[in-house]
Design an enzyme around this catalytic site. Structure first.
Site, PDB file in Angstrom:
ATOM      1  N   HIS A 244       0.817  -1.219   0.000  1.00  0.00           N
ATOM      2  CA  HIS A 244       0.000   0.000   0.000  1.00  0.00           C
ATOM      3  C   HIS A 244       0.850   1.268   0.000  1.00  0.00           C
ATOM      4  O   HIS A 244       0.345   2.347   0.298  1.00  0.00           O
ATOM      5  CB  HIS A 244      -0.937  -0.008   1.205  1.00  0.00           C
ATOM      6  CG  HIS A 244      -1.916  -1.141   1.180  1.00  0.00           C
ATOM      7  ND1 HIS A 244      -2.371  -1.782   2.320  1.00  0.00           N
ATOM      8  CD2 HIS A 244      -2.516  -1.779   0.133  1.00  0.00           C
ATOM      9  CE1 HIS A 244      -3.217  -2.740   1.988  1.00  0.00           C
ATOM     10  NE2 HIS A 244      -3.315  -2.767   0.673  1.00  0.00           N
TER      11      HIS A 244
ATOM     12  N   CYS B 113       2.751  21.149  -6.118  1.00  0.00           N
ATOM     13  CA  CYS B 113       3.983  20.586  -6.676  1.00  0.00           C
ATOM     14  C   CYS B 113       4.879  21.698  -7.185  1.00  0.00           C
ATOM     15  O   CYS B 113       4.424  22.586  -7.918  1.00  0.00           O
ATOM     16  CB  CYS B 113       3.622  19.621  -7.810  1.00  0.00           C
ATOM     17  SG  CYS B 113       5.051  19.003  -8.735  1.00  0.00           S
TER      18      CYS B 113
END
Length: 315
Positions: free
Chosen positions: A162, A221
């Site tokens: 995960h 970002c």
């Protein structure tokens, strides 16, 4: 920037070297989030010893129950898991992607919880599995956890099914950074923002009120201005087919399966137990409380991972 080369299954050939601590001391476990259980039964210890001794290429899958002894709460443990203690539920993938306010709430909680969460250290169970790998007993380790404790322990034949909270990536351009670097960006953007946690939750976040998170600033970002997301599989998302195929290949090379610290309620991990049953591999379970595998496992042990695993000798 984090630039680890990935094997086909999403497992890193170069792991987070700054996380590795090969000489972690075997300290006393933190049992605050561990359900009550009886000490290991000598007969059961002998049965698990026989199981491990008979295995030449052991496939191990771990879950949140292996990390509770490091002080990290889980979701499902009776009496002490998040679901038992509160009515709070983890964020859903779709909610994170579509809602700026959901992302603000997630990152504010994660920002407050990160110093403590990132400081957790592997416990005896993590170290035992690392040692089994070094001895050639453990063929491959798959963890459903996102806490990096197996990496900190020094495991290398490892797939983080995960993902891992210690990495962050951009949903727009895919650029990866370390979570520690993002923490610095948060601090720069929120120099006067402060919040006191109202409780701790799994996966690195804490409980905060809506009022507390209202003014928290979240960076975009630096490369493309896109949405930053932890490199983990949120609830409602799926593990990549590439990673699933890679793990199936490692399972096909193995001769037995050990599940440690997982009820296997989530299908992303359960599917590999079904595959092991299909291949008629012996399956042993070490978990406090019932699991989805109990009816077809060869062996079920209801003990703490950190208490029982050190009693097993890997030849």
């Amino acid at each position: 920037m984090f630039s680890a080369r990935r094997l086909p299954g999403g497992c890193r050939a170069t792991q987070l070297h700054h996380l590795r601590h090969h000489s972690v001391s075997r300290t006393s476990p933190n049992l605050a989030f561990v359900p009550a259980c009886l000490p290991p039964d000598p007969v059961e210890v002998e049965e698990l010893q026989r199981f491990v001794s008979n295995s030449k290429k052991l496939f191990v899958m771990t879950g949140a129950g292996i990390s509770t002894e490091s002080g990290i709460p889980d979701y499902r443990s009776e009496g002490v898991g998040l679901y038992a203690r509160t009515d709070r539920r983890p964020i859903q993938h779709a909610e994170f992607v579509r809602s700026a306010s959901a992302r603000q709430r997630y990152w504010a909680r994660n920002f407050v919880g990160w110093p403590q969460f990132s400081s957790h250290q592997p416990n005896t169970a993590h170290l035992v599995l690392r040692d089994w790998e070094k001895l050639g007993k453990l063929h491959w380790l798959v963890t459903q956890n996102v806490d990096a404790l197996h990496t900190k322990a020094g495991s290398q034949r490892l797939t983080e099914l995960h993902g891992c909270t210690h990495r962050v990536f951009c949903l727009g351009c895919g650029d990866q950074t370390l979570r520690t670097e993002l923490q610095e960006h948060f601090e720069a953007l929120n120099p006067t923002w402060k919040a006191e946690a109202l409780g701790v939750a799994p996966d690195g976040d804490v409980f905060l009120t809506d009022e507390q998170v209202r003014n928290f600033q979240v960076p975009a970002c630096s490369k493309c201005g896109g949405i930053l997301k932890p490199d983990v599989t949120f609830f409602g998302d799926t593990v990549s087919r590439e990673k699933v195929d890679f793990v199936h290949q490692r399972l096909a090379e193995s001769d037995s399966m050990l599940v440690a610290g997982s009820s296997m309620q989530v299908y992303s991990g359960y599917r590999f137990a079904l595959a092991a049953r299909e291949k008629q591999l012996p399956i042993a379970i070490l978990n406090i409380g019932p699991t989805r595998l109990d009816h077809f496992a060869s062996l079920k042990l209801n003990s703490r991972c950190g208490e029982l695993l050190p009693l097993i000798v890997a030849h």
